[in-house]
Write an enzyme that holds these catalytic residues in place. Structure first.
Site, PDB file in Angstrom:
ATOM      1  N   LYS A  77       0.818  -1.221   0.000  1.00 33.17           N
ATOM      2  CA  LYS A  77       0.000   0.000   0.000  1.00 33.17           C
ATOM      3  C   LYS A  77       0.845   1.260   0.000  1.00 33.17           C
ATOM      4  O   LYS A  77       0.308   2.353  -0.034  1.00 33.17           O
ATOM      5  CB  LYS A  77      -0.877   0.010   1.249  1.00 33.17           C
ATOM      6  CG  LYS A  77      -1.930  -1.056   1.226  1.00 33.17           C
ATOM      7  CD  LYS A  77      -2.816  -0.926   2.437  1.00 33.17           C
ATOM      8  CE  LYS A  77      -3.747  -2.106   2.512  1.00 33.17           C
ATOM      9  NZ  LYS A  77      -4.386  -2.199   3.805  1.00 33.17           N
ATOM     10  N   GLY A  78       2.184   1.113   0.107  1.00 29.41           N
ATOM     11  CA  GLY A  78       3.001   2.314   0.326  1.00 29.41           C
ATOM     12  C   GLY A  78       3.513   2.966  -0.939  1.00 29.41           C
ATOM     13  O   GLY A  78       4.694   3.266  -1.033  1.00 29.41           O
ATOM     14  N   GLY A 120       4.213  -3.702  -9.475  1.00 31.57           N
ATOM     15  CA  GLY A 120       3.829  -2.429  -8.844  1.00 31.57           C
ATOM     16  C   GLY A 120       5.042  -1.712  -8.262  1.00 31.57           C
ATOM     17  O   GLY A 120       5.262  -0.516  -8.505  1.00 31.57           O
ATOM     18  N   THR A 141       8.299 -12.106  -7.285  1.00 29.44           N
ATOM     19  CA  THR A 141       6.881 -12.425  -7.121  1.00 29.44           C
ATOM     20  C   THR A 141       6.694 -13.931  -7.163  1.00 29.44           C
ATOM     21  O   THR A 141       7.318 -14.606  -8.000  1.00 29.44           O
ATOM     22  CB  THR A 141       5.965 -11.797  -8.203  1.00 29.44           C
ATOM     23  OG1 THR A 141       4.691 -12.457  -8.154  1.00 29.44           O
ATOM     24  CG2 THR A 141       6.507 -11.921  -9.604  1.00 29.44           C
ATOM     25  N   ASP A 143       4.146 -15.241  -8.124  1.00 29.25           N
ATOM     26  CA  ASP A 143       3.283 -15.521  -9.284  1.00 29.25           C
ATOM     27  C   ASP A 143       4.082 -15.818 -10.558  1.00 29.25           C
ATOM     28  O   ASP A 143       3.537 -16.342 -11.517  1.00 29.25           O
ATOM     29  CB  ASP A 143       2.370 -14.322  -9.569  1.00 29.25           C
ATOM     30  CG  ASP A 143       1.323 -14.121  -8.490  1.00 29.25           C
ATOM     31  OD1 ASP A 143       1.305 -14.906  -7.532  1.00 29.25           O
ATOM     32  OD2 ASP A 143       0.517 -13.175  -8.612  1.00 29.25           O
ATOM     33  N   MET A 185      -2.528 -19.196  -5.621  1.00 27.27           N
ATOM     34  CA  MET A 185      -2.341 -17.796  -6.026  1.00 27.27           C
ATOM     35  C   MET A 185      -1.996 -17.710  -7.517  1.00 27.27           C
ATOM     36  O   MET A 185      -1.673 -18.710  -8.157  1.00 27.27           O
ATOM     37  CB  MET A 185      -1.280 -17.140  -5.162  1.00 27.27           C
ATOM     38  CG  MET A 185      -1.805 -16.796  -3.776  1.00 27.27           C
ATOM     39  SD  MET A 185      -0.627 -15.897  -2.764  1.00 27.27           S
ATOM     40  CE  MET A 185      -1.682 -15.367  -1.407  1.00 27.27           C
ATOM     41  N   ARG A 282     -15.630 -30.473  -2.019  1.00 22.70           N
ATOM     42  CA  ARG A 282     -15.091 -29.570  -1.000  1.00 22.70           C
ATOM     43  C   ARG A 282     -14.098 -28.622  -1.663  1.00 22.70           C
ATOM     44  O   ARG A 282     -13.523 -28.959  -2.694  1.00 22.70           O
ATOM     45  CB  ARG A 282     -14.348 -30.341   0.097  1.00 22.70           C
ATOM     46  CG  ARG A 282     -15.229 -31.274   0.910  1.00 22.70           C
ATOM     47  CD  ARG A 282     -16.124 -30.500   1.874  1.00 22.70           C
ATOM     48  NE  ARG A 282     -16.834 -31.406   2.760  1.00 22.70           N
ATOM     49  CZ  ARG A 282     -18.017 -31.953   2.479  1.00 22.70           C
ATOM     50  NH1 ARG A 282     -18.607 -31.712   1.319  1.00 22.70           N
ATOM     51  NH2 ARG A 282     -18.606 -32.735   3.354  1.00 22.70           N
TER      52      ARG A 282
HETATM   53  O1  F6P Z   1       1.582 -11.050  -6.058  1.00 20.60           O
HETATM   54  C1  F6P Z   1       1.724 -11.940  -5.063  1.00 20.60           C
HETATM   55  C2  F6P Z   1       0.420 -12.313  -4.404  1.00 20.60           C
HETATM   56  O2  F6P Z   1       0.732 -13.334  -3.503  1.00 20.60           O
HETATM   57  C3  F6P Z   1      -0.685 -12.736  -5.356  1.00 20.60           C
HETATM   58  O3  F6P Z   1      -0.530 -14.037  -5.801  1.00 20.60           O
HETATM   59  C4  F6P Z   1      -1.901 -12.521  -4.500  1.00 20.60           C
HETATM   60  O4  F6P Z   1      -3.027 -12.272  -5.308  1.00 20.60           O
HETATM   61  C5  F6P Z   1      -1.567 -11.310  -3.723  1.00 20.60           C
HETATM   62  O5  F6P Z   1      -0.153 -11.240  -3.672  1.00 20.60           O
HETATM   63  C6  F6P Z   1      -2.143 -11.327  -2.304  1.00 20.60           C
HETATM   64  O6  F6P Z   1      -1.864 -10.138  -1.688  1.00 20.60           O
HETATM   65  P1  F6P Z   1      -2.008  -9.883  -0.123  1.00 20.60           P
HETATM   66  O7  F6P Z   1      -0.741 -10.324   0.524  1.00 20.60           O
HETATM   67  O8  F6P Z   1      -2.215  -8.424   0.005  1.00 20.60           O
HETATM   68  O9  F6P Z   1      -3.187 -10.669   0.386  1.00 20.60           O
END
Ligand code: F6P
Length: 364
Positions: A77-78, A120, A141, A143, A185, A282
């Site tokens: 957020k920073g 970001g 990341t 991801d 994720m 589930r």
């Molecule tokens: O980008 C990394 C990540 O782990 C994504 O896979 C996921 O959508 C996001 O960050 C989750 O963010 P937060 O830690 O704010 O819940």
């Protein structure tokens, strides 16, 4: 005599296993050159009001490469270009306070910023570079969706954790003849779902790159039943969406958040499968388990290599670039080529072909 640098380092966005290893490599390589390193707390916040900047020495980072998270702290957020600040009426406004970051950087007589982050945070680093701060980026990341590097650290650890979870789901799903839907994720790219799904012998993998048709998913599960497989594992990336639909964003209320916060698709998929197949179903969301704990050996080594390579780029004065893995080497890529480019799963790539050839369904 060669110049002695005073280097700042920060970590931005979500944490990823390997962040501490980058810090360890940066501090140790700097110390061997007689340079100083200062860790900025919580992304850019330490260069704003709090002035939380810590002198890092080799003793402080010795073997932290094995520890998950980041000892410097991080936040998504920073963003100093869009900082959430309450106005006189108590409403939250996004303000540009980046000049304060630049002023504090200069006041502290720092020579360079090593910015470790995802898309970001690297965008912020690039914007600060354009305002005169000498920056070197380090890609991070779980991801694995950053352009310009074939892999980011954190990804291998996340895939290993997800694969182990899927492995464990097989026995419980089989015992109950159930469909288990596991959400992993991956906001814009399905790398974690694809790699863990194949490795964990999932029946179905749903990724953001392929809008899915739930009827096709159900048909695949019921076809398995006809052949005597009475349970199924579905792996779904948080960013996956049905054809014509959208990924579920639950982060809209978070002021100043730089990115979307997805989640909930596994619940949706499980509900639809239960309704359409009448199978006991589930779901579970792996969530931040994928980011926790020690980095794998691969991630540790990659992070240490990225950290050491970042220092080399400082020495070569290649500011405005990011380290990137281009096996067998680490190379420098201009940040402007990295920004905004998302690396999605290649639908023609060998991993996808493998998945299709061994019979995994993608809901298309
Ligand atoms: O980008 C990394 C990540 O782990 C994504 O896979 C996921 O959508 C996001 O960050 C989750 O963010 P937060 O830690 O704010 O819940």
């Amino acid at each position: 005599m060669s110049k002695s640098y005073k280097i700042a380092i920060n970590m931005g966005g979500g944490d990823a296993p390997g962040l501490n290893a980058v810090l360890e490599a940066v501090v140790r390589s700097a110390s061997n050159r007689n340079w100083e390193v200062y860790g900025i707390k919580n992304s850019y916040e330490g260069l704003l009001d709090t002035n939380e900047i810590i002198r890092m020495t080799p003793e402080k980072v010795w073997h932290i490469s094995s520890i998950g998270g980041t000892i410097l702290g991080t936040t998504n957020k920073g963003n100093p270009f869009k900082m959430p600040i309450a106005n006189a009426a108590g409403e939250i406004e996004l303000r540009d306070v980046s000049d304060r970051v630049v002023d504090n950087f200069k006041r502290l007589r720092l020579d360079c910023l090593i910015a470790v982050g995802g898309d970001g945070s690297l965008q912020i680093a690039y914007d600060l570079f354009k305002k005169g701060i000498p920056v070197i980026g380090v890609p991070k990341t779980i991801d694995n969706d950053l352009a310009a590097t074939i892999i980011t650290f954190g990804f291998d650890t996340a895939v290993s954790i997800a694969t182990e979870a899927i492995d464990r789901l097989h026995s419980t799903a089989k015992s109950h003849d159930r469909v288990m839907v596991v959400e992993v994720m991956g906001r814009h790219a399905g790398w974690i779902a694809l790699n863990s799904g194949i490795s964990g012998s999932a029946d179905v993998i749903l990724i953001p790159e392929i809008p899915f048709n739930i009827d096709k998913v159900c048909d695949h599960i019921m076809e398995g039943e006809l052949h005597g497989q009475r349970y199924a594992i579905v792996v779904v990336a948080e960013g996956a969406a049905p054809a014509g639909g959208q990924a579920l964003d639950k982060g809209k209320g978070e002021a100043g958040r730089q990115d979307v916060l997805l989640g909930g698709v596994a619940e949706y998929v499980a509900r639809e499968i239960a309704k359409k197949t009448a199978k006991d179903t589930r779901f579970l969301v792996l969530g931040h388990l994928q980011r926790g704990g020690s980095p794998t050996t691969f991630d540790r080594l990659l992070s240490l290599r990225f950290g050491a390579a970042a220092l080399r780029l400082v020495e070569e004065k290649k500011f405005g670039t990011m380290v990137a893995l281009d096996p067998p080497n680490i190379k420098a890529i201009p940040l402007e080529e990295v920004i905004g480019g998302i690396k999605r799963v290649s639908l023609e790539g060998d991993t996808m072909r493998t998945a299709r050839e061994i019979g995994i369904c993608f809901g298309d």
